[in-house]
Design a protein around this motif. Structure first.
Motif, PDB file in Angstrom:
ATOM      1  N   ASN A 123       3.767  -1.486  -0.431  1.00 16.14           N
ATOM      2  CA  ASN A 123       2.885  -2.559  -1.110  1.00 16.14           C
ATOM      3  C   ASN A 123       3.039  -4.090  -1.669  1.00 16.14           C
ATOM      4  OD1 ASN A 123       0.257  -3.357  -2.093  1.00 16.14           O
ATOM      5  ND2 ASN A 123      -0.052  -1.425  -3.307  1.00 16.14           N
ATOM      6  N   PRO A 124       2.710  -4.803  -0.351  1.00 17.20           N
ATOM      7  CA  PRO A 124       3.215  -6.175  -0.388  1.00 17.20           C
ATOM      8  C   PRO A 124       2.578  -6.702  -1.804  1.00 17.20           C
ATOM      9  CG  PRO A 124       1.613  -6.105   1.182  1.00 17.20           C
ATOM     10  CD  PRO A 124       2.281  -4.376   0.829  1.00 17.20           C
ATOM     11  N   ASP A 125       1.228  -6.014  -2.469  1.00 18.36           N
ATOM     12  CA  ASP A 125       0.870  -6.822  -3.291  1.00 18.36           C
ATOM     13  C   ASP A 125       1.859  -5.985  -4.863  1.00 18.36           C
ATOM     14  OD1 ASP A 125      -1.142  -8.381  -5.036  1.00 18.36           O
ATOM     15  OD2 ASP A 125      -2.364  -6.259  -5.011  1.00 18.36           O
ATOM     16  N   LEU A 126       2.311  -5.151  -5.133  1.00 17.44           N
ATOM     17  CA  LEU A 126       2.704  -4.875  -6.248  1.00 17.44           C
ATOM     18  C   LEU A 126       4.484  -5.192  -6.491  1.00 17.44           C
ATOM     19  CD1 LEU A 126       1.489  -1.160  -6.440  1.00 17.44           C
ATOM     20  CD2 LEU A 126       0.416  -2.821  -7.691  1.00 17.44           C
ATOM     21  N   GLN A 127       4.745  -5.616  -7.115  1.00 18.66           N
ATOM     22  CA  GLN A 127       6.130  -5.939  -7.535  1.00 18.66           C
ATOM     23  C   GLN A 127       6.393  -5.205  -9.181  1.00 18.66           C
ATOM     24  OE1 GLN A 127       6.717  -9.867  -6.973  1.00 18.66           O
ATOM     25  NE2 GLN A 127       6.369  -9.565  -5.089  1.00 18.66           N
ATOM     26  N   GLN A 128       7.403  -4.952  -9.015  1.00 15.83           N
ATOM     27  CA  GLN A 128       8.133  -4.580 -10.197  1.00 15.83           C
ATOM     28  C   GLN A 128       8.740  -5.859 -10.630  1.00 15.83           C
ATOM     29  OE1 GLN A 128      10.391  -1.379 -10.333  1.00 15.83           O
ATOM     30  NE2 GLN A 128      12.152  -2.104 -12.548  1.00 15.83           N
ATOM     31  N   LEU A 129       8.451  -5.832 -12.520  1.00 21.40           N
ATOM     32  CA  LEU A 129       8.880  -6.608 -13.395  1.00 21.40           C
ATOM     33  C   LEU A 129       9.660  -6.452 -14.270  1.00 21.40           C
ATOM     34  CD1 LEU A 129       8.915  -9.657 -14.774  1.00 21.40           C
ATOM     35  CD2 LEU A 129       7.573  -9.415 -15.839  1.00 21.40           C
ATOM     36  N   ALA A 144       2.086  -3.956 -11.239  1.00 17.46           N
ATOM     37  CA  ALA A 144       1.388  -4.813 -11.121  1.00 17.46           C
ATOM     38  C   ALA A 144       1.391  -6.229 -10.089  1.00 17.46           C
ATOM     39  CB  ALA A 144       1.654  -5.710 -12.783  1.00 17.46           C
ATOM     40  N   PRO A 145       0.488  -5.961  -9.487  1.00 13.46           N
ATOM     41  CA  PRO A 145      -0.426  -7.078  -8.575  1.00 13.46           C
ATOM     42  C   PRO A 145       1.064  -8.933  -8.724  1.00 13.46           C
ATOM     43  CG  PRO A 145      -2.081  -5.872  -9.209  1.00 13.46           C
ATOM     44  CD  PRO A 145      -1.171  -5.394 -10.521  1.00 13.46           C
ATOM     45  N   VAL A 146       1.216  -8.656  -7.386  1.00 13.71           N
ATOM     46  CA  VAL A 146       2.086 -10.087  -7.547  1.00 13.71           C
ATOM     47  C   VAL A 146       1.310 -11.398  -8.639  1.00 13.71           C
ATOM     48  CG1 VAL A 146       3.066 -11.910  -6.646  1.00 13.71           C
ATOM     49  CG2 VAL A 146       3.088  -9.980  -5.582  1.00 13.71           C
ATOM     50  N   GLY A 147      -0.043 -11.633  -8.399  1.00 12.21           N
ATOM     51  CA  GLY A 147      -0.669 -12.471  -9.010  1.00 12.21           C
ATOM     52  C   GLY A 147      -0.561 -12.075 -11.056  1.00 12.21           C
ATOM     53  N   LEU A 180      16.790 -13.767 -22.934  1.00 10.32           N
ATOM     54  CA  LEU A 180      15.047 -13.041 -21.979  1.00 10.32           C
ATOM     55  C   LEU A 180      15.454 -13.245 -20.992  1.00 10.32           C
ATOM     56  CD1 LEU A 180      11.993 -11.238 -21.848  1.00 10.32           C
ATOM     57  CD2 LEU A 180      11.720 -12.768 -22.968  1.00 10.32           C
ATOM     58  N   VAL A 181      15.739 -12.218 -20.178  1.00 12.64           N
ATOM     59  CA  VAL A 181      15.623 -13.133 -18.520  1.00 12.64           C
ATOM     60  C   VAL A 181      14.856 -12.213 -17.942  1.00 12.64           C
ATOM     61  CG1 VAL A 181      17.971 -13.912 -18.487  1.00 12.64           C
ATOM     62  CG2 VAL A 181      18.089 -11.688 -18.495  1.00 12.64           C
ATOM     63  N   TRP A 182      14.616 -12.568 -16.959  1.00 17.26           N
ATOM     64  CA  TRP A 182      13.720 -11.397 -15.656  1.00 17.26           C
ATOM     65  C   TRP A 182      14.255 -11.216 -14.804  1.00 17.26           C
ATOM     66  CZ3 TRP A 182      10.343 -14.003 -12.260  1.00 17.26           C
ATOM     67  CH2 TRP A 182      10.411 -15.281 -12.361  1.00 17.26           C
ATOM     68  N   TRP A 183      13.291 -10.534 -13.510  1.00 18.24           N
ATOM     69  CA  TRP A 183      13.086 -10.776 -12.505  1.00 18.24           C
ATOM     70  C   TRP A 183      12.370  -9.861 -11.885  1.00 18.24           C
ATOM     71  CZ3 TRP A 183      17.663  -8.206 -14.455  1.00 18.24           C
ATOM     72  CH2 TRP A 183      17.370  -7.111 -14.839  1.00 18.24           C
ATOM     73  N   ARG A 184      11.888 -10.182 -10.644  1.00 20.34           N
ATOM     74  CA  ARG A 184      10.585  -9.639  -9.687  1.00 20.34           C
ATOM     75  C   ARG A 184      11.264  -9.238  -8.891  1.00 20.34           C
ATOM     76  NH1 ARG A 184       6.018 -13.388  -9.564  1.00 20.34           N
ATOM     77  NH2 ARG A 184       6.276 -13.348  -7.514  1.00 20.34           N
ATOM     78  N   ALA A 185      11.056  -7.621  -8.102  1.00 21.09           N
ATOM     79  CA  ALA A 185      11.483  -6.766  -7.584  1.00 21.09           C
ATOM     80  C   ALA A 185       9.985  -6.273  -6.675  1.00 21.09           C
ATOM     81  CB  ALA A 185      12.278  -5.539  -7.863  1.00 21.09           C
ATOM     82  N   PRO A 186       9.493  -6.698  -4.926  1.00 19.65           N
ATOM     83  CA  PRO A 186       9.091  -5.388  -4.309  1.00 19.65           C
ATOM     84  C   PRO A 186       8.899  -4.153  -4.755  1.00 19.65           C
ATOM     85  CG  PRO A 186      10.594  -5.989  -2.679  1.00 19.65           C
ATOM     86  CD  PRO A 186      11.076  -7.172  -4.299  1.00 19.65           C
ATOM     87  N   VAL A 187       7.953  -3.589  -4.327  1.00 21.63           N
ATOM     88  CA  VAL A 187       7.386  -1.734  -5.043  1.00 21.63           C
ATOM     89  C   VAL A 187       7.232  -1.442  -3.753  1.00 21.63           C
ATOM     90  CG1 VAL A 187       6.145   0.185  -6.201  1.00 21.63           C
ATOM     91  CG2 VAL A 187       7.118  -2.301  -7.111  1.00 21.63           C
ATOM     92  N   ALA A 188       8.547  -0.234  -3.547  1.00 20.55           N
ATOM     93  CA  ALA A 188       7.942   0.122  -1.722  1.00 20.55           C
ATOM     94  C   ALA A 188       6.772   1.398  -1.789  1.00 20.55           C
ATOM     95  CB  ALA A 188       9.199   0.945  -1.041  1.00 20.55           C
ATOM     96  N   ALA A 189       7.016   2.149  -2.802  1.00 24.31           N
ATOM     97  CA  ALA A 189       5.557   3.072  -3.190  1.00 24.31           C
ATOM     98  C   ALA A 189       5.158   3.417  -4.396  1.00 24.31           C
ATOM     99  CB  ALA A 189       6.096   4.571  -2.928  1.00 24.31           C
ATOM    100  N   PHE A 190       4.420   3.551  -5.064  1.00 25.36           N
ATOM    101  CA  PHE A 190       3.532   3.514  -6.518  1.00 25.36           C
ATOM    102  C   PHE A 190       2.880   4.807  -6.451  1.00 25.36           C
ATOM    103  CE2 PHE A 190       1.488   2.492 -10.066  1.00 25.36           C
ATOM    104  CZ  PHE A 190       2.476   2.433 -11.153  1.00 25.36           C
ATOM    105  N   GLY A 191       2.715   4.793  -7.994  1.00 24.14           N
ATOM    106  CA  GLY A 191       1.549   6.788  -7.162  1.00 24.14           C
ATOM    107  C   GLY A 191       1.901   7.217  -8.712  1.00 24.14           C
ATOM    108  N   ASP A 192       1.235   8.719  -8.322  1.00 26.17           N
ATOM    109  CA  ASP A 192       0.928   9.564  -8.803  1.00 26.17           C
ATOM    110  C   ASP A 192       1.376  11.351  -8.544  1.00 26.17           C
ATOM    111  OD1 ASP A 192      -1.229  10.496  -9.606  1.00 26.17           O
ATOM    112  OD2 ASP A 192      -1.464   9.269 -11.260  1.00 26.17           O
ATOM    113  N   PHE A 193       1.401  11.926  -9.582  1.00 28.02           N
ATOM    114  CA  PHE A 193       1.225  13.419  -8.784  1.00 28.02           C
ATOM    115  C   PHE A 193       0.112  13.847  -9.117  1.00 28.02           C
ATOM    116  CE2 PHE A 193       6.018  12.621  -8.680  1.00 28.02           C
ATOM    117  CZ  PHE A 193       6.225  13.213  -7.872  1.00 28.02           C
ATOM    118  N   SER A 194      -1.415  13.960  -8.912  1.00 29.36           N
ATOM    119  CA  SER A 194      -2.062  13.806  -9.687  1.00 29.36           C
ATOM    120  C   SER A 194      -2.941  14.810  -8.141  1.00 29.36           C
ATOM    121  CB  SER A 194      -3.178  13.168 -10.550  1.00 29.36           C
ATOM    122  OG  SER A 194      -3.353  11.883 -10.269  1.00 29.36           O
TER     123      SER A 194
END
Length: 102
Positions: A2-8, A67-70, A88-102
């Motif tokens: 999902n190109p819009d989601l990233q992990q902070l 969360a979404p990139v914006g 306090l250091v940070w980085w962002r990384a793309p999220v390949a997939a995201f979901g839950d098991f519901s």
């Protein structure tokens, strides 16, 4: 992917836990996150305790959120305005997939 989601990832010393969580709660109160207690070997041991100096590791907190990139761009800017620390250091990384098991 999902190109819009990233992990902070935020990494900070134990003593910044309160300020970081307070700021996050004020900026994005509905944003879920995961907070881990960790140890690490950073660039500066000036504030390390005697025990940490002997071990060669200092106490750290690691906070992850997705969360979404914006939203992350806005969140990082707001955190930067509230907390001024080179520890306090940070980085962002793309999220390949995201979901839950519901």
């Amino acid at each position: 992917m999902n190109p819009d989601l990233q992990q902070l990832t935020l990494v900070f010393p134990d003593e910044l836990e309160g300020p970081v969580l307070d700021a996050l709660g004020a900026i994005a109160p509905e944003q879920p996150y995961t907070l881990l207690h960790a140890t690490g070997h950073g660039r500066d041991f000036a504030a390390a305790s005697s025990r940490e100096r002997v071990r060669g590791q200092v106490g750290r907190r690691v906070l992850w959120l997705v969360a979404p990139v914006g939203e992350l761009t806005t969140l990082i800017g707001a955190l930067r305005e509230r907390i001024h620390s080179r520890d306090l250091v940070w980085w962002r990384a793309p999220v390949a997939a995201f979901g839950d098991f519901s």
